[in-house]
Design a protein around this motif. Structure first.
Motif, PDB file in Angstrom:
ATOM      1  N   ALA A  12       0.559  -1.206   0.108  1.00 44.69           N
ATOM      2  CA  ALA A  12      -0.530  -0.023  -0.123  1.00 44.69           C
ATOM      3  C   ALA A  12       0.796   1.608  -0.243  1.00 44.69           C
ATOM      4  O   ALA A  12       0.737   2.054  -0.246  1.00 44.69           O
ATOM      5  CB  ALA A  12      -0.743   0.237   1.515  1.00 44.69           C
ATOM      6  N   GLU A  17       1.705   8.065  -1.999  1.00 47.72           N
ATOM      7  CA  GLU A  17       1.879   9.422  -2.532  1.00 47.72           C
ATOM      8  C   GLU A  17       1.041   9.675  -3.495  1.00 47.72           C
ATOM      9  O   GLU A  17       0.823  11.137  -4.290  1.00 47.72           O
ATOM     10  CB  GLU A  17       2.828   9.439  -2.928  1.00 47.72           C
ATOM     11  CG  GLU A  17       4.060   9.502  -1.083  1.00 47.72           C
ATOM     12  CD  GLU A  17       5.184   9.811  -1.780  1.00 47.72           C
ATOM     13  OE1 GLU A  17       6.422  10.222  -1.795  1.00 47.72           O
ATOM     14  OE2 GLU A  17       5.683   8.429  -1.703  1.00 47.72           O
ATOM     15  N   PHE A  23      -3.285   0.652   4.817  1.00 49.13           N
ATOM     16  CA  PHE A  23      -4.211   0.043   5.881  1.00 49.13           C
ATOM     17  C   PHE A  23      -3.815  -0.147   7.208  1.00 49.13           C
ATOM     18  O   PHE A  23      -4.436   0.956   7.283  1.00 49.13           O
ATOM     19  CB  PHE A  23      -3.967  -1.568   5.594  1.00 49.13           C
ATOM     20  CG  PHE A  23      -4.504  -1.780   4.144  1.00 49.13           C
ATOM     21  CD1 PHE A  23      -6.089  -1.643   3.645  1.00 49.13           C
ATOM     22  CD2 PHE A  23      -3.508  -1.704   3.288  1.00 49.13           C
ATOM     23  CE1 PHE A  23      -6.099  -2.067   2.510  1.00 49.13           C
ATOM     24  CE2 PHE A  23      -3.596  -1.987   1.974  1.00 49.13           C
ATOM     25  CZ  PHE A  23      -4.912  -2.267   1.294  1.00 49.13           C
ATOM     26  N   ARG A  24      -2.175   0.450   7.585  1.00 46.86           N
ATOM     27  CA  ARG A  24      -2.094  -0.127   9.312  1.00 46.86           C
ATOM     28  C   ARG A  24      -0.997   1.474   9.031  1.00 46.86           C
ATOM     29  O   ARG A  24      -0.946   1.410  10.798  1.00 46.86           O
ATOM     30  CB  ARG A  24      -0.725  -1.418   9.552  1.00 46.86           C
ATOM     31  CG  ARG A  24      -1.893  -2.536   8.997  1.00 46.86           C
ATOM     32  CD  ARG A  24      -0.727  -3.439   9.001  1.00 46.86           C
ATOM     33  NE  ARG A  24      -1.973  -4.867   8.310  1.00 46.86           N
ATOM     34  CZ  ARG A  24      -3.229  -4.750   7.748  1.00 46.86           C
ATOM     35  NH1 ARG A  24      -1.869  -4.494   6.219  1.00 46.86           N
ATOM     36  NH2 ARG A  24      -3.099  -5.964   7.556  1.00 46.86           N
ATOM     37  N   GLN A  88       0.733  -6.306  -3.651  1.00 44.07           N
ATOM     38  CA  GLN A  88      -0.230  -6.694  -2.693  1.00 44.07           C
ATOM     39  C   GLN A  88      -1.619  -5.708  -3.260  1.00 44.07           C
ATOM     40  O   GLN A  88      -3.039  -5.618  -2.977  1.00 44.07           O
ATOM     41  CB  GLN A  88      -0.362  -7.168  -1.387  1.00 44.07           C
ATOM     42  CG  GLN A  88       1.692  -7.426  -1.234  1.00 44.07           C
ATOM     43  CD  GLN A  88       1.773  -7.126   0.368  1.00 44.07           C
ATOM     44  OE1 GLN A  88       1.620  -8.049   1.714  1.00 44.07           O
ATOM     45  NE2 GLN A  88       2.595  -6.586   0.436  1.00 44.07           N
ATOM     46  N   HIS A 106      -3.339 -10.370  -4.229  1.00 42.94           N
ATOM     47  CA  HIS A 106      -4.525 -10.142  -3.715  1.00 42.94           C
ATOM     48  C   HIS A 106      -5.890  -9.768  -4.033  1.00 42.94           C
ATOM     49  O   HIS A 106      -7.025  -8.866  -3.421  1.00 42.94           O
ATOM     50  CB  HIS A 106      -4.571  -9.060  -2.545  1.00 42.94           C
ATOM     51  CG  HIS A 106      -3.332  -9.305  -1.574  1.00 42.94           C
ATOM     52  ND1 HIS A 106      -3.142  -8.886  -0.433  1.00 42.94           N
ATOM     53  CD2 HIS A 106      -3.594 -10.336  -0.863  1.00 42.94           C
ATOM     54  CE1 HIS A 106      -2.267  -9.006   0.236  1.00 42.94           C
ATOM     55  NE2 HIS A 106      -2.380 -10.575  -0.410  1.00 42.94           N
ATOM     56  N   THR A 173       5.534  -2.032   2.258  1.00 50.57           N
ATOM     57  CA  THR A 173       4.982  -2.898   2.832  1.00 50.57           C
ATOM     58  C   THR A 173       5.098  -3.128   4.235  1.00 50.57           C
ATOM     59  O   THR A 173       5.762  -3.161   4.720  1.00 50.57           O
ATOM     60  CB  THR A 173       4.557  -4.303   2.340  1.00 50.57           C
ATOM     61  OG1 THR A 173       4.188  -5.442   2.708  1.00 50.57           O
ATOM     62  CG2 THR A 173       6.138  -4.774   1.980  1.00 50.57           C
ATOM     63  N   SER A 174       4.620  -3.559   5.159  1.00 52.54           N
ATOM     64  CA  SER A 174       4.719  -3.626   6.320  1.00 52.54           C
ATOM     65  C   SER A 174       5.600  -5.137   6.612  1.00 52.54           C
ATOM     66  O   SER A 174       5.513  -5.107   7.908  1.00 52.54           O
ATOM     67  CB  SER A 174       3.220  -2.836   7.196  1.00 52.54           C
ATOM     68  OG  SER A 174       2.544  -3.782   7.195  1.00 52.54           O
ATOM     69  N   ASP A 197      11.056   1.761   2.720  1.00 48.53           N
ATOM     70  CA  ASP A 197      10.177   2.841   3.720  1.00 48.53           C
ATOM     71  C   ASP A 197      10.144   3.339   4.459  1.00 48.53           C
ATOM     72  O   ASP A 197      11.412   3.624   4.783  1.00 48.53           O
ATOM     73  CB  ASP A 197       9.581   0.930   4.031  1.00 48.53           C
ATOM     74  CG  ASP A 197       7.511   0.646   4.701  1.00 48.53           C
ATOM     75  OD1 ASP A 197       7.269   0.334   4.207  1.00 48.53           O
ATOM     76  OD2 ASP A 197       7.247   1.548   4.751  1.00 48.53           O
ATOM     77  N   ALA A 216       8.486   5.887  -0.908  1.00 49.34           N
ATOM     78  CA  ALA A 216       8.485   6.017  -2.556  1.00 49.34           C
ATOM     79  C   ALA A 216       9.325   6.656  -3.823  1.00 49.34           C
ATOM     80  O   ALA A 216       9.677   6.444  -4.007  1.00 49.34           O
ATOM     81  CB  ALA A 216       7.194   4.698  -2.672  1.00 49.34           C
TER      82      ALA A 216
HETATM   83  N1  APR Z   1       6.416   4.885   0.907  1.00 48.48           N
HETATM   84  C1  APR Z   1       6.649   3.556   0.539  1.00 48.48           C
HETATM   85  N2  APR Z   1       6.137   2.908   2.156  1.00 48.48           N
HETATM   86  C2  APR Z   1       5.501   3.799   2.301  1.00 48.48           C
HETATM   87  C3  APR Z   1       4.900   5.431   2.588  1.00 48.48           C
HETATM   88  C4  APR Z   1       5.170   6.135   1.211  1.00 48.48           C
HETATM   89  N3  APR Z   1       5.030   7.387   0.848  1.00 48.48           N
HETATM   90  N4  APR Z   1       3.848   6.229   3.078  1.00 48.48           N
HETATM   91  C5  APR Z   1       3.620   4.480   3.884  1.00 48.48           C
HETATM   92  N5  APR Z   1       4.490   3.824   3.632  1.00 48.48           N
HETATM   93  C6  APR Z   1       4.393   2.149   4.395  1.00 48.48           C
HETATM   94  C7  APR Z   1       4.448   2.098   5.827  1.00 48.48           C
HETATM   95  O1  APR Z   1       5.100   2.413   7.269  1.00 48.48           O
HETATM   96  C8  APR Z   1       4.134   0.288   5.805  1.00 48.48           C
HETATM   97  O2  APR Z   1       5.102  -0.210   6.610  1.00 48.48           O
HETATM   98  O3  APR Z   1       3.247   1.526   3.585  1.00 48.48           O
HETATM   99  C9  APR Z   1       3.333   0.397   4.402  1.00 48.48           C
HETATM  100  C10 APR Z   1       1.606   0.267   4.363  1.00 48.48           C
HETATM  101  O4  APR Z   1       1.750  -0.963   5.053  1.00 48.48           O
HETATM  102  P1  APR Z   1       0.004  -1.900   5.121  1.00 48.48           P
HETATM  103  O5  APR Z   1      -0.660  -0.340   5.377  1.00 48.48           O
HETATM  104  O6  APR Z   1       0.739  -2.941   6.249  1.00 48.48           O
HETATM  105  O7  APR Z   1      -0.092  -2.230   3.876  1.00 48.48           O
HETATM  106  P2  APR Z   1       0.340  -3.464   3.052  1.00 48.48           P
HETATM  107  O8  APR Z   1       1.287  -3.958   3.809  1.00 48.48           O
HETATM  108  O9  APR Z   1       0.793  -3.044   1.646  1.00 48.48           O
HETATM  109  O10 APR Z   1      -1.026  -4.405   3.437  1.00 48.48           O
HETATM  110  C11 APR Z   1      -0.822  -5.611   3.198  1.00 48.48           C
HETATM  111  O11 APR Z   1      -3.297  -6.649   4.155  1.00 48.48           O
HETATM  112  O12 APR Z   1      -5.183  -5.197   4.772  1.00 48.48           O
HETATM  113  C12 APR Z   1      -3.960  -6.262   3.788  1.00 48.48           C
HETATM  114  O13 APR Z   1      -4.628  -6.761   1.284  1.00 48.48           O
HETATM  115  C13 APR Z   1      -4.241  -5.823   1.903  1.00 48.48           C
HETATM  116  O14 APR Z   1      -2.611  -5.888   0.198  1.00 48.48           O
HETATM  117  C14 APR Z   1      -3.472  -5.736   1.958  1.00 48.48           C
HETATM  118  C15 APR Z   1      -2.033  -6.481   2.938  1.00 48.48           C
END
Ligand code: APR
Length: 232
Positions: A12, A17, A23-24, A88, A106, A173-174, A197, A216
């Motif tokens: 995500a 941006e 999500f988190r 994802q 996903h 991604t987290s 990240d 990113a």
């Molecule tokens: N650039 C890069 N990373 C970023 C930015 C940015 N501008 N802003 C936030 N992030 C990072 C956060 O620090 C975090 O580590 O993006 C990550 C987002 O993590 P999540 O919200 O957990 O998203 P994701 O890992 O894609 O979630 C996985 O969970 O809810 C389900 O199916 C859904 O595909 C999703 C999956």
């Protein structure tokens, strides 16, 4: 000489941006909803109309956003490498940026799936899915999204692609959601991993693990330039 294989696992954060919320980062709420209410198979059984409305709004929002410098840098990297993006994300910003090999782990917002026959998948563009709208066999349509509590059908293919990577990038991604997060375990031992990240996710130590604490749009263009200089 064959191009080296770059494999990217995006989440995500790469779309943050562009205006799509992660999500988190939003305190367990996703656009004011409990994630389990709108993104789990139980949530769908409990209140399908709420889930349809939720994804109809996400689809509308996705139609209004544009790829950012991060998506674009990855698309341009195809000039020098064989790039495969395992995302994802359910938005189509990698496609809009021009990347050609994209695997959606996903699901995809712009597609609808039959609830009676999972092989019936329809491209619906930006259109909403209505309660009562059915596939050609008469079953209710649902968003083509892999929800919590469901299997991830593309996982085997993603693991195979990952196991052939010469260079692996993790961005936005987290790494909190499995099985997607376990893909990093399939990266060959001698393949460098670059992680971008602003809040770096926890990853097990290994040789050639490079952590880049950046957004990113800043980190990806710089990393892509470096990869071209170093490996292409
Ligand atoms: N650039 C890069 N990373 C970023 C930015 C940015 N501008 N802003 C936030 N992030 C990072 C956060 O620090 C975090 O580590 O993006 C990550 C987002 O993590 P999540 O919200 O957990 O998203 P994701 O890992 O894609 O979630 C996985 O969970 O809810 C389900 O199916 C859904 O595909 C999703 C999956």
């Amino acid at each position: 000489m064959a191009k080296k294989k770059v494999v990217v696992l995006s989440g995500a954060g790469i779309s943050a941006e562009s205006g799509i919320k992660t999500f988190r980062d939003s305190g367990g709420l996703w656009e004011n909803h409990d994630v389990m209410e709108v993104a789990s198979i139980e949530g769908w059984y409990r209140n399908p109309q709420l889930v349809l409305t939720f994804y109809n709004e996400r689809r509308k929002q996705a139609a209004e956003v544009f790829p950012n410098a991060g998506h674009l840098a990855l698309a341009q990297l195809e000039q020098h490498f064989e790039v495969t993006i395992i995302t994802q994300n359910v938005d189509s910003l990698h496609e809009k940026a021009g990347s050609s090999r994209i695997l959606h782990l996903h699901g995809e917002l712009h597609k609808a799936q039959s609830t009676g026959n999972p092989d019936l998948i329809y491209d619906i563009g930006d259109a909403p899915i209505a309660w009562g709208q059915t596939c050609e066999q008469g079953h209710q349509l649902r968003p083509f999204i892999v929800w919590f509590g469901e299997a991830v059908p593309m996982m085997d293919k993603a693991a195979r692609i990952t196991s052939e990577a010469d260079i692996f990038i993790v961005v936005g991604t987290s790494l909190a959601v499995y099985p997607a997060a376990s893909l990093v375990d399939f990266v060959p031992d001698d393949t460098p991993i670059y992680v971008i990240d602003p809040h770096l996710p926890h990853m097990q130590e290994r040789p050639a693990l490079y952590r880049i604490e950046a957004k990113a749009t800043d980190g990806l263009p710089k990393l892509c330039q470096k990869l071209v200089e170093q490996y292409a």
